[in-house]
Design an enzyme around this catalytic site. Structure first.
Site, mmCIF file in Angstrom:
data_model
loop_
_atom_site.group_PDB
_atom_site.id
_atom_site.type_symbol
_atom_site.label_atom_id
_atom_site.label_comp_id
_atom_site.label_asym_id
_atom_site.label_seq_id
_atom_site.Cartn_x
_atom_site.Cartn_y
_atom_site.Cartn_z
ATOM 1 N N CYS A 288 0.841 -1.202 0.000
ATOM 2 C CA CYS A 288 0.000 0.000 0.000
ATOM 3 C C CYS A 288 0.874 1.249 0.000
ATOM 4 C CB CYS A 288 -0.897 -0.007 1.236
ATOM 5 S SG CYS A 288 -1.999 1.418 1.280
ATOM 6 N N CYS B 161 0.726 4.659 6.879
ATOM 7 C CA CYS B 161 0.115 4.518 8.213
ATOM 8 C C CYS B 161 1.068 3.758 9.139
ATOM 9 C CB CYS B 161 -1.217 3.783 8.093
ATOM 10 S SG CYS B 161 -2.267 4.462 6.798
ATOM 11 N N CYS C 58 0.473 0.020 10.287
ATOM 12 C CA CYS C 58 -0.061 -0.988 9.364
ATOM 13 C C CYS C 58 0.987 -1.926 8.771
ATOM 14 C CB CYS C 58 -0.836 -0.299 8.247
ATOM 15 S SG CYS C 58 -1.746 -1.489 7.243
ATOM 16 N N CYS D 228 -16.939 -8.528 5.657
ATOM 17 C CA CYS D 228 -16.243 -7.263 5.418
ATOM 18 C C CYS D 228 -14.964 -7.508 4.620
ATOM 19 C CB CYS D 228 -15.845 -6.625 6.749
ATOM 20 S SG CYS D 228 -17.218 -6.403 7.877
ATOM 21 N N CYS E 78 -19.787 -5.299 3.745
ATOM 22 C CA CYS E 78 -19.041 -4.071 4.086
ATOM 23 C C CYS E 78 -17.728 -4.114 3.330
ATOM 24 C CB CYS E 78 -18.779 -4.053 5.596
ATOM 25 S SG CYS E 78 -17.716 -2.704 6.137
ATOM 26 N N CYS F 126 -19.289 3.257 8.631
ATOM 27 C CA CYS F 126 -18.584 2.545 9.695
ATOM 28 C C CYS F 126 -17.272 3.296 9.898
ATOM 29 C CB CYS F 126 -18.328 1.099 9.271
ATOM 30 S SG CYS F 126 -17.259 0.199 10.414
ATOM 31 N N ARG G 34 -18.104 -1.729 17.699
ATOM 32 C CA ARG G 34 -17.406 -3.012 17.494
ATOM 33 C C ARG G 34 -16.087 -3.059 18.241
ATOM 34 N NH1 ARG G 34 -17.040 -3.481 12.171
ATOM 35 N NH2 ARG G 34 -19.202 -4.121 12.242
HETATM 36 N N1 SAM Z 1 -6.625 0.811 3.178
HETATM 37 C C1 SAM Z 1 -7.886 1.123 3.698
HETATM 38 C C2 SAM Z 1 -7.878 2.236 4.696
HETATM 39 O O1 SAM Z 1 -6.890 2.476 5.321
HETATM 40 O O2 SAM Z 1 -8.922 2.874 4.842
HETATM 41 C C3 SAM Z 1 -8.587 -0.080 4.299
HETATM 42 C C4 SAM Z 1 -7.827 -1.113 5.090
HETATM 43 S S1 SAM Z 1 -7.130 -0.577 6.640
HETATM 44 C C5 SAM Z 1 -6.171 -1.964 7.074
HETATM 45 C C6 SAM Z 1 -8.513 -0.541 7.770
HETATM 46 C C7 SAM Z 1 -8.287 -0.105 9.189
HETATM 47 O O3 SAM Z 1 -7.652 -1.135 9.923
HETATM 48 C C8 SAM Z 1 -7.409 1.095 9.434
HETATM 49 O O4 SAM Z 1 -8.096 2.294 9.250
HETATM 50 C C9 SAM Z 1 -7.024 0.927 10.892
HETATM 51 O O5 SAM Z 1 -7.935 1.609 11.728
HETATM 52 C C10 SAM Z 1 -7.134 -0.578 11.124
HETATM 53 N N2 SAM Z 1 -5.804 -1.172 11.383
HETATM 54 C C11 SAM Z 1 -4.849 -1.436 10.470
HETATM 55 N N3 SAM Z 1 -3.755 -1.969 11.052
HETATM 56 C C12 SAM Z 1 -4.011 -2.045 12.375
HETATM 57 C C13 SAM Z 1 -3.267 -2.486 13.515
HETATM 58 N N4 SAM Z 1 -2.023 -2.939 13.396
HETATM 59 N N5 SAM Z 1 -3.856 -2.423 14.732
HETATM 60 C C14 SAM Z 1 -5.128 -1.948 14.862
HETATM 61 N N6 SAM Z 1 -5.867 -1.519 13.829
HETATM 62 C C15 SAM Z 1 -5.330 -1.550 12.599
HETATM 63 FE FE1 SF4 Z 2 -2.776 1.230 3.408
HETATM 64 FE FE2 SF4 Z 2 -2.756 0.038 5.794
HETATM 65 FE FE3 SF4 Z 2 -2.959 2.675 5.633
HETATM 66 FE FE4 SF4 Z 2 -5.039 1.137 4.844
HETATM 67 S S1 SF4 Z 2 -4.229 1.309 6.910
HETATM 68 S S2 SF4 Z 2 -4.200 2.930 3.793
HETATM 69 S S3 SF4 Z 2 -3.905 -0.616 4.015
HETATM 70 S S4 SF4 Z 2 -1.195 1.448 4.950
#
Ligand code: SAM
Ligand code: SF4
Ligand code: DTB
Length: 329
Positions: A60, A64, A67, A104, A136, A196, A268
């Site tokens: 990606c 973040c 992530c 989802c 979702c 959501c 949730r």
């Molecule tokens: N890429 C899209 C986005 O960021 O909107 C969708 C997938 S992203 C993995 C969805 C959500 O998962 C993120 O907004 C975050 O809140 C949560 N998330 C991702 N990694 C996480 C982690 N290591 N611990 C807790 N929540 C996490």
């Molecule tokens: Fe990409 Fe992970 Fe950020 Fe979603 S949360 S935008 S998958 S880096």
């Protein structure tokens, strides 16, 4: 001071100070208050169960800090292209068999791009809906036309998290800003989809930053139909891979404050539940959490064993919502 809005009345924007006072209340007083609000608006025995699938994993472009899927971090994650529609639908079938009533699907995209891949996601949504499941997706940023296409395909919810308070956001993510997130949420709303939207606790944020997040969530108009509360799952190789766990009491307090501020939403208990003692999960359910992710995996990290979840719900006298009961109020 009353922080929750009366039924059918638009909530006024609470102040960060007022929300902070809520979070700072003696924990059991706060849980008691939240439990009363919860019982006015929901059947406290019903827990909605969703199951996740990562339909496109890793690589990606966003950075973040939490992530596993960001191309900016060196994690051990195996990348995967968009999964075939048939394979996704087989996973959805298994999820339904396992007791989930909502499926989802998450993609590690910065934003949705029109074309073959989005067309495939539309097929996935139609297929999931044809099984009698709620659907979702979480696909990153999108515009109103794209959200409308998803709505027309039968999608029920779009997940797009604000993650943390405005003042802490750029400490966690630099490749997009808070306004980008709010714009997508607006597009989702305009399409008629259910929103959501939630966040992550335990990323090193202050209690004020947590209160700021609650102010933003509670001030969305209308308020979100679903609020996922994640506790950071630290992933090796990410900037937040070494952060200390927050005490479970802080998770309970946040859930309780969410219930008081957003009385009608489904809350949730999301990522990080595996590390939360079962007695603490029980307190979260008392304080107003009424949804969980089931299945042994979230997107890329493990979730509690399905057998232990079923036993936990049964031991607390809680029931998984079945499809017809799961429709948003
Ligand atoms: N890429 C899209 C986005 O960021 O909107 C969708 C997938 S992203 C993995 C969805 C959500 O998962 C993120 O907004 C975050 O809140 C949560 N998330 C991702 N990694 C996480 C982690 N290591 N611990 C807790 N929540 C996490
Ligand atoms: Fe990409 Fe992970 Fe950020 Fe979603 S949360 S935008 S998958 S880096
Ligand atoms: C949300 O708020 N939590 C879910 C869902 N929305 C998409 C994702 C949790 C991801 C946890 C880390 C992982 O498994 O990669």
């Amino acid at each position: 001071m009353t922080l929750s809005a009366p039924m059918n009345e638009a909530p006024s924007r609470p102040s960060v100070e007022a929300v902070r006072q809520l979070l700072d209340k003696p924990l059991l007083d706060l849980v008691f208050e939240a439990a009363q609000v919860h019982r006015q608006h929901h059947d406290p025995r019903q827990i909605q169960c969703s199951q996740l699938l990562s339909i496109k994993t890793g690589a990606c472009p966003e950075d973040c800090g939490y992530c596993s899927q960001s191309a900016h971090h060196n994690t051990k994650l195996e990348k995967e292209k968009l999964v075939d529609v048939d394979n996704v639908l087989e996973e959805a079938r298994l999820a339904k068999e396992g007791g989930a009533d909502r499926f989802c699907m998450g993609a590690a995209w910065r934003s949705v791009r029109d074309g073959k891949e989005f067309d495939k996601v539309i097929e996935m949504v139609k297929g999931v809906k044809s099984m009698g499941l709620e659907a979702c997706v979480t696909l990153g940023m999108l515009n109103t036309e794209q959200a409308t296409r998803l709505k027309e395909a039968g999608l029920d919810y779009y997940n797009h998290n604000l993650d943390t308070g405005r003042s802490y956001y750029d400490q966690v993510i630099t490749t997009r800003c808070y306004e980008d997130r709010l714009e997508t949420l607006q597009a989702v709303r305009e399409s008629g989809l259910n929103v959501c939207c939630g966040g992550i606790l335990g990323m090193g944020e202050s209690l004020d930053a947590r209160a700021e997040l609650l102010v933003e969530l509670a001030s969305l108009e209308p308020q979100p139909e679903s609020v996922p509360v994640n506790r950071l799952v630290p992933v090796e190789g990410t900037p937040l891979g070494e952060v200390d766990e927050i005490p479970w009491q802080e998770w309970v307090a946040f859930i309780a404050a969410t219930r008081i501020l957003i009385p009608k939403t489904t809350i949730r208990l999301s990522a990080g539940r595996r590390e939360l003692p079962e007695a603490a999960q029980a307190l979260c359910f008392l304080a107003g959490a009424n949804s969980i992710f089931v299945g042994d995996k979230l997107l890329t990290t493990p979730n509690p064993e399905p057998g232990s979840d079923a036993a936990l719900l049964a031991s607390l006298g809680l029931n998984a919502v079945t499809r017809t009961e799961a429709a948003p109020q």
